[in-house]
Design a protein around this motif. Structure first.
Motif, mmCIF file in Angstrom:
data_model
loop_
_atom_site.group_PDB
_atom_site.id
_atom_site.type_symbol
_atom_site.label_atom_id
_atom_site.label_comp_id
_atom_site.label_asym_id
_atom_site.label_seq_id
_atom_site.Cartn_x
_atom_site.Cartn_y
_atom_site.Cartn_z
ATOM 1 N N VAL A 79 9.016 -0.104 9.085
ATOM 2 C CA VAL A 79 9.151 -1.454 8.529
ATOM 3 C C VAL A 79 10.581 -1.724 8.052
ATOM 4 O O VAL A 79 11.126 -2.815 8.261
ATOM 5 C CB VAL A 79 8.106 -1.657 7.404
ATOM 6 N N ASP A 80 11.202 -0.709 7.453
ATOM 7 C CA ASP A 80 12.586 -0.926 6.976
ATOM 8 C C ASP A 80 13.527 -1.186 8.142
ATOM 9 O O ASP A 80 14.400 -2.060 8.065
ATOM 10 C CB ASP A 80 13.067 0.288 6.155
ATOM 11 N N ALA A 81 13.331 -0.442 9.229
ATOM 12 C CA ALA A 81 14.196 -0.651 10.401
ATOM 13 C C ALA A 81 13.924 -2.019 11.036
ATOM 14 O O ALA A 81 14.846 -2.668 11.542
ATOM 15 C CB ALA A 81 13.986 0.464 11.418
ATOM 16 N N SER A 130 -1.187 -4.735 12.793
ATOM 17 C CA SER A 130 -1.597 -4.431 11.417
ATOM 18 C C SER A 130 -1.921 -2.944 11.293
ATOM 19 O O SER A 130 -1.652 -2.314 10.271
ATOM 20 C CB SER A 130 -2.815 -5.269 11.034
ATOM 21 N N VAL A 131 -2.506 -2.401 12.368
ATOM 22 C CA VAL A 131 -2.780 -0.957 12.484
ATOM 23 C C VAL A 131 -2.469 -0.611 13.940
ATOM 24 O O VAL A 131 -2.936 -1.312 14.843
ATOM 25 C CB VAL A 131 -4.270 -0.642 12.197
ATOM 26 N N THR A 132 -1.681 0.431 14.168
ATOM 27 C CA THR A 132 -1.344 0.765 15.563
ATOM 28 C C THR A 132 -2.564 1.374 16.255
ATOM 29 O O THR A 132 -3.393 2.021 15.610
ATOM 30 C CB THR A 132 -0.167 1.747 15.646
ATOM 31 N N ARG A 192 -1.530 2.191 9.172
ATOM 32 C CA ARG A 192 -1.599 0.803 8.705
ATOM 33 C C ARG A 192 -0.166 0.389 8.364
ATOM 34 O O ARG A 192 0.549 1.128 7.666
ATOM 35 C CB ARG A 192 -2.482 0.762 7.460
ATOM 36 N N THR A 193 0.232 -0.775 8.862
ATOM 37 C CA THR A 193 1.614 -1.242 8.658
ATOM 38 C C THR A 193 1.728 -1.944 7.308
ATOM 39 O O THR A 193 0.794 -2.641 6.899
ATOM 40 C CB THR A 193 1.989 -2.234 9.784
ATOM 41 N N ASN A 194 2.873 -1.767 6.669
ATOM 42 C CA ASN A 194 3.107 -2.474 5.398
ATOM 43 C C ASN A 194 3.498 -3.932 5.701
ATOM 44 O O ASN A 194 4.666 -4.306 5.707
ATOM 45 C CB ASN A 194 4.201 -1.761 4.595
#
Ligand SMILES: Cc1ncc(COP(=O)(O)O)c(C=O)c1O
Length: 404
Positions: free
Chosen positions: A148-150, A166-168, A174-176
Motif C-alpha cells: 500500500v505504501d508503494a 480488497s483481498v488478493t 486483506r489490503t489496507n
C-alpha cells in the motif's frame, strides 16, 4: 454471563445455515474463494423464476423487482445507499465500466499492483495503456501482499485511478483499503476496489471506507450465481463518469415501458444506475435476493467474526504441522483465505513443491474442496464452515506428511 448465554445461540444460527447446503453433507467445502455453493433457499428462489419462465408467466416488471430488492439488500450489507449500487455481471464488467467512464487522458496514469491482482483487474488497464495512458505497475511485498505504501508513492498529480483487490485471490492478504483510500481522497484520485473475494464474508461499511468504486460478482462469498454482481459508485464521482455503453436503464425515462423511446436528447441516470446495460440476469437477481437475505439475517459483522475465527483455527492447525502459512492468522492482513507454500512455486492448479501436490491429493481423497493458486495450497472459509471441517482437513494433511 450474557455472552455465555448468547454464544451458543449464534453458533446454532451458523449450524442451521450450514444445514441448508446439500454439498456440505458430502464434502468439506473450503473453496469459497474459487466459487459459490448453493443454499437450498437460494436454489428455491431461482427455481421459482424458472417455473415462471416454463409456464410462460413472465411478468418482467415483477422480476425486475428482484433486481431492485437485491440491490437494496446489497446496499444494506455494505452500508451504502441503494442508488449508489448498479446491477452488473461480474468484476470485469464493473472494472471496465469505470475504466472507460473516467476521463483518463494520455497524460494520465493508472496505478495497479499487477503481480498481486487477478487478471480481470489488469486487462482493463492494459487496454487503456494501448489507448495511450501510462500504467504504473507497483511490485507487491515479498510475501505477495499489495504494498500500500508503494502504491501511494506511485501516485502523482496525473494519477486518475488506483485499482486494487480488497483481498488478493492468492495468497489472500486483506489490503489496507483505508490507508490507500485516504491517500487517494487527499489527491482526488479514484480508488476502485475489486471486492469479489471479501464481499459476503468480510464486513464492509462504505459510509466509513474511503472507497470510490467497488465491483463484485455474486459467484463467490455472496452465494449467488455467476453472471450477476454489483458495482458501487460513490455519488461524489457520478457527475464525472460518462459510461462507455448506453442503453435504456442508464437513461432517465418518463415511463417503465421497456420499448418506449425517451428523448433523443437523453439525460443519464443521476446515480450508479447509469452503469446498467440492457436486460438483467434475472436468475442471478433471484439468487442474490435470497442469498443476501440469508447473509443479512446472520449479520455482516457476525459472519466476518466467525469466518475469521475458523480461518485462524485452520491456519494454526496446519502451521503446527510444520507448514508455515502465507497469510497471518490474525491482525489487519488476515482474511478468510488461508494459503500455504511458497508463492509462485507453481501456478494455477499445480505446485512445483511435491509436498503441496501430495497434500492436495490427500485432501481430494478426503473430499476436502481446496485449490492450488500461484503454486500455493489455498483454502477459503465461509461462515458455514466449522471446527469439524478443520479437524478433517488437518487429518488429511497429517496423512500426506506421514504424521498419522
Ligand atoms: C480477485 C478476483 N477478481 C476477479 C475475479 C473474477 O472476475 P470476474 O468476476 O470478472 O469473472 C476473481 C475470480 O477468481 C478474483 O479472485
Amino acid at each position: 454471563m450474557k455472552t455465555a448465554v448468547s454464544r451458543p445461540k449464534i453458533v446454532d444460527k451458523f449450524q442451521s445455515f450450514r444445514e441448508g447446503f446439500p454439498a456440505l453433507k458430502a464434502k468439506t467445502y473450503l473453496s469459497i474463494c474459487e466459487k459459490t455453493i448453493l443454499h437450498d433457499v437460494v436454489r428455491e428462489n431461482v427455481d421459482s423464476f424458472l417455473d415462471h419462465l416454463a409456464n410462460a408467466s413472465t411478468d418482467r416488471h415483477g422480476h425486475e423487482g428482484k433486481v431492485n430488492s437485491a440491490r437494496e439488500k446489497f446496499a444494506q450489507l455494505v452500508n451504502a445507499h441503494p442508488s449508489s449500487i448498479a446491477a452488473i455481471r461480474n468484476v470485469s464488467d464493473g472494472v471496465n465500466s469505470i475504466a472507460w467512464a473516467l476521463p483518463i487522458g494520455e497524460h494520465n496514469n493508472i496505478v495497479v499492483s499487477a503481480d498481486a491482482e487477478h487478471p480481470n483487474n489488469l486487462y482493463p488497464w492494459l487496454r487503456l495503456k494501448r489507448r495511450g495512458s501510462e500504467l504504473r505497475l507497483v511490485k507487491p511485498l515479498p510475501d505477495g501482499a499489495i504494498d500500500v505504501d508503494a502504491m501511494i508513492d506511485a501516485i502523482d498529480h496525473d494519477t486518475k485511478i488506483v485499482s486494487c483487490a480488497s483481498v488478493t485471490f492468492a495468497p489472500g492478504h486483506r489490503t489496507n483499503i483505508h490507508k490507500l483510500g485516504e491517500a487517494c481522497r487527499a489527491r482526488d484520485v479514484f480508488l476502485l476496489v475489486d471486492g469479489v473475494q471479501s464481499a459476503g464474508v468480510l464486513a464492509h461499511d462504505f459510509s466509513a471506507e474511503p472507497i470510490d468504486g467497488f465491483a463484485t460478482s455474486t459467484s463467490k462469498a455472496l452465494l449467488g450465481l455467476y453472471g450477476f454482481g454489483f458495482l458501487y459508485v460513490s455519488q461524489k464521482w457520478i457527475d464525472r463518469l460518462e459510461p462507455a455503453y448506453l442503453s435504456r436503464p442508464a437513461a432517465l425515462m418518463q415511463t417503465d415501458d421497456h420499448s418506449a423511446m425517451g428523448s433523443l436528447d437523453y439525460e443519464l441516470q443521476p446515480d450508479a444506475r447509469r452503469f446498467e446495460v440492457g436486460s438483467y440476469n434475472l436468475a442471478g437477481a433471484y439468487a442474490a435476493d435470497a442469498s443476501l437475505q440469508l447473509l443479512l439475517d446472520l449479520g455482516a459483522d457476525a459472519v466476518e467474526q466467525r469466518a475469521l475465527q475458523v480461518a485462524q483455527l485452520l491456519n494454526e492447525s496446519i502451521s503446527s504441522l510444520g507448514l508455515p502459512a502465507a497469510v497471518p492468522s490474525d491482525g489487519t492482513a488476515q482474511s478468510h483465505i488461508v494459503t500455504f507454500g511458497e508463492i509462485d512455486a507453481g501456478g494455477h492448479g499445480f505446485s512445483t513443491n511435491p509436498i503441496i501436490e501430495r497434500m492436495s491429493d490427500h485432501l481430494t481423497e478426503a473430499k476436502v474442496a481446496h485449490t492450488i493458486r500461484r503454486g500455493q495450497l489455498r483454502f477459503g472459509v465461509h461462515v458455514y464452515n466449522n471446527e469439524d471441517d478443520i479437524t478433517q482437513t488437518a487429518a488429511a494433511i497429517r496423512d500426506a506428511i506421514g504424521q498419522n
